[in-house]
Motif scaffolding. Structure first.
Motif, PDB file in Angstrom:
ATOM      1  N   PHE A  67      -5.764 -12.919   6.454  1.00  0.00           N
ATOM      2  CA  PHE A  67      -6.253 -13.236   5.116  1.00  0.00           C
ATOM      3  C   PHE A  67      -5.158 -13.751   4.187  1.00  0.00           C
ATOM      4  N   GLY A  68      -3.929 -13.853   4.684  1.00  0.00           N
ATOM      5  CA  GLY A  68      -2.843 -14.415   3.885  1.00  0.00           C
ATOM      6  C   GLY A  68      -2.369 -13.525   2.754  1.00  0.00           C
ATOM      7  N   VAL A  69      -2.322 -12.206   3.014  1.00  0.00           N
ATOM      8  CA  VAL A  69      -1.842 -11.279   1.991  1.00  0.00           C
ATOM      9  C   VAL A  69      -0.763 -10.369   2.574  1.00  0.00           C
ATOM     10  N   TYR A  70      -0.028  -9.729   1.696  1.00  0.00           N
ATOM     11  CA  TYR A  70       0.933  -8.709   2.121  1.00  0.00           C
ATOM     12  C   TYR A  70       0.798  -7.495   1.202  1.00  0.00           C
ATOM     13  N   PRO A  71       1.137  -6.287   1.693  1.00  0.00           N
ATOM     14  CA  PRO A  71       1.015  -5.090   0.865  1.00  0.00           C
ATOM     15  C   PRO A  71       2.229  -4.906  -0.042  1.00  0.00           C
ATOM     16  N   ARG A  72       1.950  -4.451  -1.267  1.00  0.00           N
ATOM     17  CA  ARG A  72       3.018  -4.091  -2.206  1.00  0.00           C
ATOM     18  C   ARG A  72       2.693  -2.683  -2.708  1.00  0.00           C
ATOM     19  N   TYR A  73       3.659  -1.774  -2.594  1.00  0.00           N
ATOM     20  CA  TYR A  73       3.421  -0.366  -2.881  1.00  0.00           C
ATOM     21  C   TYR A  73       4.111   0.066  -4.170  1.00  0.00           C
ATOM     22  N   ALA A  74       3.501   1.039  -4.841  1.00  0.00           N
ATOM     23  CA  ALA A  74       4.117   1.675  -6.005  1.00  0.00           C
ATOM     24  C   ALA A  74       3.733   3.144  -5.995  1.00  0.00           C
ATOM     25  N   GLY A 127       9.330  24.320   0.341  1.00  0.00           N
ATOM     26  CA  GLY A 127       9.331  22.891   0.027  1.00  0.00           C
ATOM     27  C   GLY A 127       7.932  22.358  -0.204  1.00  0.00           C
ATOM     28  N   LEU A 128       7.795  21.472  -1.198  1.00  0.00           N
ATOM     29  CA  LEU A 128       6.515  20.839  -1.500  1.00  0.00           C
ATOM     30  C   LEU A 128       6.768  19.366  -1.809  1.00  0.00           C
ATOM     31  N   TYR A 129       6.012  18.507  -1.138  1.00  0.00           N
ATOM     32  CA  TYR A 129       6.109  17.066  -1.355  1.00  0.00           C
ATOM     33  C   TYR A 129       4.704  16.499  -1.444  1.00  0.00           C
ATOM     34  N   ARG A 130       4.419  15.801  -2.533  1.00  0.00           N
ATOM     35  CA  ARG A 130       3.118  15.172  -2.719  1.00  0.00           C
ATOM     36  C   ARG A 130       3.333  13.818  -3.370  1.00  0.00           C
ATOM     37  N   TYR A 131       2.747  12.785  -2.775  1.00  0.00           N
ATOM     38  CA  TYR A 131       2.878  11.432  -3.306  1.00  0.00           C
ATOM     39  C   TYR A 131       1.507  10.777  -3.431  1.00  0.00           C
ATOM     40  N   VAL A 132       1.291  10.115  -4.558  1.00  0.00           N
ATOM     41  CA  VAL A 132       0.122   9.269  -4.769  1.00  0.00           C
ATOM     42  C   VAL A 132       0.646   7.836  -4.828  1.00  0.00           C
ATOM     43  N   ILE A 133       0.139   6.996  -3.942  1.00  0.00           N
ATOM     44  CA  ILE A 133       0.644   5.626  -3.777  1.00  0.00           C
ATOM     45  C   ILE A 133      -0.465   4.616  -4.060  1.00  0.00           C
ATOM     46  N   ARG A 134      -0.123   3.575  -4.785  1.00  0.00           N
ATOM     47  CA  ARG A 134      -1.023   2.436  -4.961  1.00  0.00           C
ATOM     48  C   ARG A 134      -0.549   1.321  -4.036  1.00  0.00           C
ATOM     49  N   CYS A 135      -1.477   0.743  -3.291  1.00  0.00           N
ATOM     50  CA  CYS A 135      -1.180  -0.427  -2.470  1.00  0.00           C
ATOM     51  C   CYS A 135      -1.937  -1.608  -3.043  1.00  0.00           C
ATOM     52  N   GLU A 136      -1.219  -2.655  -3.399  1.00  0.00           N
ATOM     53  CA  GLU A 136      -1.831  -3.908  -3.835  1.00  0.00           C
ATOM     54  C   GLU A 136      -1.706  -4.909  -2.704  1.00  0.00           C
ATOM     55  N   LEU A 137      -2.780  -5.639  -2.428  1.00  0.00           N
ATOM     56  CA  LEU A 137      -2.723  -6.744  -1.480  1.00  0.00           C
ATOM     57  C   LEU A 137      -2.478  -8.013  -2.280  1.00  0.00           C
ATOM     58  N   VAL A 138      -1.360  -8.658  -1.990  1.00  0.00           N
ATOM     59  CA  VAL A 138      -0.905  -9.804  -2.774  1.00  0.00           C
ATOM     60  C   VAL A 138      -1.054 -11.080  -1.954  1.00  0.00           C
ATOM     61  N   SER A 139      -1.654 -12.096  -2.559  1.00  0.00           N
ATOM     62  CA  SER A 139      -1.825 -13.382  -1.886  1.00  0.00           C
ATOM     63  C   SER A 139      -0.466 -14.032  -1.667  1.00  0.00           C
ATOM     64  N   ARG A 140      -0.180 -14.423  -0.420  1.00  0.00           N
ATOM     65  CA  ARG A 140       1.070 -15.125  -0.136  1.00  0.00           C
ATOM     66  C   ARG A 140       1.103 -16.493  -0.799  1.00  0.00           C
ATOM     67  N   ALA A 141      -0.062 -17.101  -0.981  1.00  0.00           N
ATOM     68  CA  ALA A 141      -0.123 -18.452  -1.546  1.00  0.00           C
ATOM     69  C   ALA A 141       0.048 -18.459  -3.053  1.00  0.00           C
ATOM     70  N   THR A 142      -0.571 -17.489  -3.753  1.00  0.00           N
ATOM     71  CA  THR A 142      -0.589 -17.547  -5.219  1.00  0.00           C
ATOM     72  C   THR A 142       0.171 -16.419  -5.896  1.00  0.00           C
ATOM     73  N   GLY A 143       0.439 -15.342  -5.183  1.00  0.00           N
ATOM     74  CA  GLY A 143       1.076 -14.185  -5.805  1.00  0.00           C
ATOM     75  C   GLY A 143       0.098 -13.299  -6.553  1.00  0.00           C
TER      76      GLY A 143
END
Length: 197
Positions: free
Chosen positions: A78-85, A122-138
């Motif tokens: 689909f011409g996208v790549y993942p970007r995480y935050a 020990g405690l580790y918890r992460y909430v992550i957003r994944c954006e799919l970004v168009s390689r063609a347009t950004g």
């Protein structure tokens, strides 16, 4: 006075436009063609057992789980790549945690549970957003949020060894979910075993 009246009329027209019923942006025939094209691409490009498959011990509904490898392949198609935050996180290396670990055991397609009590640190918890970004347009074409925690049964007895794993698992869950939602594949695939436990 006339200027105020004109301003009110414009605002009323803008309001009517923004509250109008949503309309499809494609014709029905185009949508059907797209669905067929995506289904054919999934059949031709994805490999069962590598890109998708039934996870042992999960829901027996027959729907296949999309795995990370399959989500990566679909992203290329689909011409996208993942970007995480990182949306939020909770990290406490010294917190003592008492737990009862439950494990589902399948016998003759029927579940039962075993339990094991213990404590860990020990405690580790992460909430992550994944954006799919168009390689063609950004442009961001889809996104999803997912979480993972060392309090989950598979990590509870080894949290200090699992911080990186927890981050990666939250990323994977958000990525696969974004691919499923963004490309309308939820009728074909489900999320993997992490979402069935």
């Amino acid at each position: 006075m006339a200027d105020d009246t004109n301003a009110k009329i414009v605002k009323t027209e803008e309001y009517k436009q923004t509250t109008a019923l949503m309309r499809p942006v494609v014709r029905a025939a185009e949508l059907v063609d797209l669905h067929k094209e995506v289904a054919e691409m999934c059949r031709a490009a994805l490999v069962e057992g590598t890109d998708y498959g039934v996870i042992p011990g999960t829901d027996r509904s027959g729907k296949k789980a999309l795995l990370k490898a399959g989500a990566e392949r679909l992203s290329v198609a689909f011409g996208v790549y993942p970007r995480y935050a990182i949306v939020s996180s909770e990290v406490d290396h010294d917190r003592e945690i008492a737990y009862t670990k439950r494990k589902k055991i399948w016998t003759n397609n029927k579940p039962s549970w075993s339990e094991e009590a213990g404590s860990t640190r020990g405690l580790y918890r992460y909430v992550i957003r994944c954006e799919l970004v168009s390689r063609a347009t950004g442009a961001v074409v889809a996104d999803s949020i997912a979480s993972c925690s060392s309090l989950e049964s598979k990590y509870i007895d080894r949290p200090r060894d699992s911080e990186n794993t927890v981050v990666k698992m939250a990323q994977k869950r958000a990525f696969v979910s974004a691919v499923l939602n963004g490309f309308g594949l939820s009728d074909r695939f489900t999320l993997d075993a992490d979402e069935h436990d």
